[in-house]
Write a protein that holds these residues in place. Sequence first.
Motif, PDB file in Angstrom:
ATOM      1  N   UNK A  64       1.011  -0.956   0.035  1.00 39.51           N
ATOM      2  CA  UNK A  64       0.160  -0.050  -0.156  1.00 39.51           C
ATOM      3  C   UNK A  64       0.954   1.405  -0.020  1.00 39.51           C
ATOM      4  N   UNK A  65       2.146   0.810   0.737  1.00 36.46           N
ATOM      5  CA  UNK A  65       2.699   2.336   0.563  1.00 36.46           C
ATOM      6  C   UNK A  65       3.576   2.610  -0.840  1.00 36.46           C
ATOM      7  N   UNK A  66       3.673   1.466  -1.279  1.00 35.02           N
ATOM      8  CA  UNK A  66       4.177   1.811  -2.805  1.00 35.02           C
ATOM      9  C   UNK A  66       3.081   2.337  -3.468  1.00 35.02           C
ATOM     10  N   UNK A  67       2.560   2.448  -3.425  1.00 29.84           N
ATOM     11  CA  UNK A  67       0.925   2.880  -4.503  1.00 29.84           C
ATOM     12  C   UNK A  67       0.890   3.850  -3.982  1.00 29.84           C
ATOM     13  N   UNK A  68       0.760   4.617  -2.280  1.00 32.73           N
ATOM     14  CA  UNK A  68       0.727   6.188  -1.983  1.00 32.73           C
ATOM     15  C   UNK A  68       1.922   6.787  -2.057  1.00 32.73           C
ATOM     16  N   UNK A  69       3.234   6.489  -2.504  1.00 25.93           N
ATOM     17  CA  UNK A  69       4.311   7.226  -3.193  1.00 25.93           C
ATOM     18  C   UNK A  69       3.731   7.495  -4.390  1.00 25.93           C
ATOM     19  N   UNK A  70       3.735   6.241  -4.537  1.00 29.59           N
ATOM     20  CA  UNK A  70       3.362   6.464  -6.603  1.00 29.59           C
ATOM     21  C   UNK A  70       2.440   7.645  -6.705  1.00 29.59           C
ATOM     22  N   UNK A  71       1.040   7.560  -5.616  1.00 27.10           N
ATOM     23  CA  UNK A  71      -0.319   8.445  -6.096  1.00 27.10           C
ATOM     24  C   UNK A  71       0.571  10.013  -5.647  1.00 27.10           C
ATOM     25  N   UNK A  72       1.057  10.245  -4.755  1.00 28.88           N
ATOM     26  CA  UNK A  72       2.579  11.375  -4.519  1.00 28.88           C
ATOM     27  C   UNK A  72       2.996  12.055  -5.136  1.00 28.88           C
ATOM     28  N   UNK A  73       3.973  11.461  -6.010  1.00 27.86           N
ATOM     29  CA  UNK A  73       4.853  11.928  -6.660  1.00 27.86           C
ATOM     30  C   UNK A  73       4.203  12.183  -7.913  1.00 27.86           C
ATOM     31  N   UNK A  74       3.179  11.507  -8.286  1.00 34.58           N
ATOM     32  CA  UNK A  74       2.438  11.718  -9.723  1.00 34.58           C
ATOM     33  C   UNK A  74       1.686  12.763  -9.405  1.00 34.58           C
ATOM     34  N   UNK A  75       0.816  13.685  -7.866  1.00 33.93           N
ATOM     35  CA  UNK A  75       0.173  14.424  -8.068  1.00 33.93           C
ATOM     36  C   UNK A  75       0.809  15.929  -7.225  1.00 33.93           C
ATOM     37  N   UNK A  76       2.687  16.126  -7.517  1.00 41.63           N
ATOM     38  CA  UNK A  76       2.972  17.167  -7.043  1.00 41.63           C
ATOM     39  C   UNK A  76       3.672  17.252  -6.224  1.00 41.63           C
ATOM     40  N   UNK A  77       3.434  16.869  -5.263  1.00 45.20           N
ATOM     41  CA  UNK A  77       4.565  15.768  -4.118  1.00 45.20           C
ATOM     42  C   UNK A  77       5.529  14.924  -4.137  1.00 45.20           C
ATOM     43  N   UNK A  78       6.720  15.536  -4.095  1.00 44.19           N
ATOM     44  CA  UNK A  78       7.746  14.268  -4.151  1.00 44.19           C
ATOM     45  C   UNK A  78       7.793  13.818  -2.386  1.00 44.19           C
ATOM     46  N   UNK A  79       7.959  12.031  -3.547  1.00 45.70           N
ATOM     47  CA  UNK A  79       8.167  10.754  -2.819  1.00 45.70           C
ATOM     48  C   UNK A  79       8.618   9.606  -3.245  1.00 45.70           C
TER      49      UNK A  79
END
Length: 330
Positions: A64-79
């Motif tokens: 789940x964490x990997x998906x959250x990091x990917x979502x953050x990164x693709x929506x403007x929050x470096x993660x």
Amino acid sequence: MSIDAANFDAGQALALAKKTFEIEAAAVLGLAGRVGPEFARVVQAILACRGRVVVMGMGKSGHIGRKIAATLASTGTPAMFVHPAEASHGDLGMIKAVDVVLAISNSGESEELNAILPVLRRLGVPLMAITGGAQSTLAQYADITLDSSVAQEACPLNLAPTASTMAQLAMGDALAVALLDARGFKEEDFARSHPGGALGRKLLTHVSDVMRSGDAIPQVSPGTSFTDLMREMSAKGLGASAVVDDACRVLGIFTDGDLRRLIEKGVDLRASKAGDVMHPNPHTLRAGALAVEAVALMEQQRITSVLVVDEAGVLCGALNTNDLMRAKVI
């Protein structure tokens, strides 16, 4: 463990599927009733972060964490995602004091994750937690805790992480949505981080990128004979031809569809000129328009070709649905 397919109970499988949906939906809806000021504090902490959001989690929480990091990164929050076990063997060096750690654990007692919590505290890294264990070790170390607890798992044994991981995922999505809104993140920004995807092509591809230009544009003068008009259309393969004046300003368009309709009416085309058969004042686009605008225009007007003009109405390009399909805009 094996089971005879002949003894499979389809009704039971369907009932369990529906029960799973109900339990997981209840888990997500339960978050809405519990989310409070701490959620806004996490968003503020991430917005103030000068580094990256480092997401961590073990097992299913890690997925789940990997998906959250990917979502953050693709929506403007470096993660980025850092595996807790690997962090204990060198990857902890990836985390800096300017970062924010978002740790995920349903129980809050993951050994691999809890082993590095003291180190994170010594580094002075802000620690945000998504956990169902309000009194857990993770919650005690965290600067801010988001409650992701669930009443039960969807698993009939109440063991496999199902509803709990769904709640974690929803909480991560909620953070990403709140952050992109706070950053003023737009469709164009999303497209820039997804240039290879369908949305990226739709939001980044302009008419100028796909249109035909120069000698590839079929065009004739109003006095051109019908025979020469057809030769021009056949040679350029657009399925249409622009009719322009001496200054190359668009006067009209003639298409394959126009030809079919004239033949059905029995019009004597041999004596016709381009100006006689053209459709005047055709729909046009500017080169700077998005290619999806061309798609919308063609669908609305039920046409397959469109001319491109500049501010003065001078012909500068042309395109049809095949050009848009090749560019994968449609």
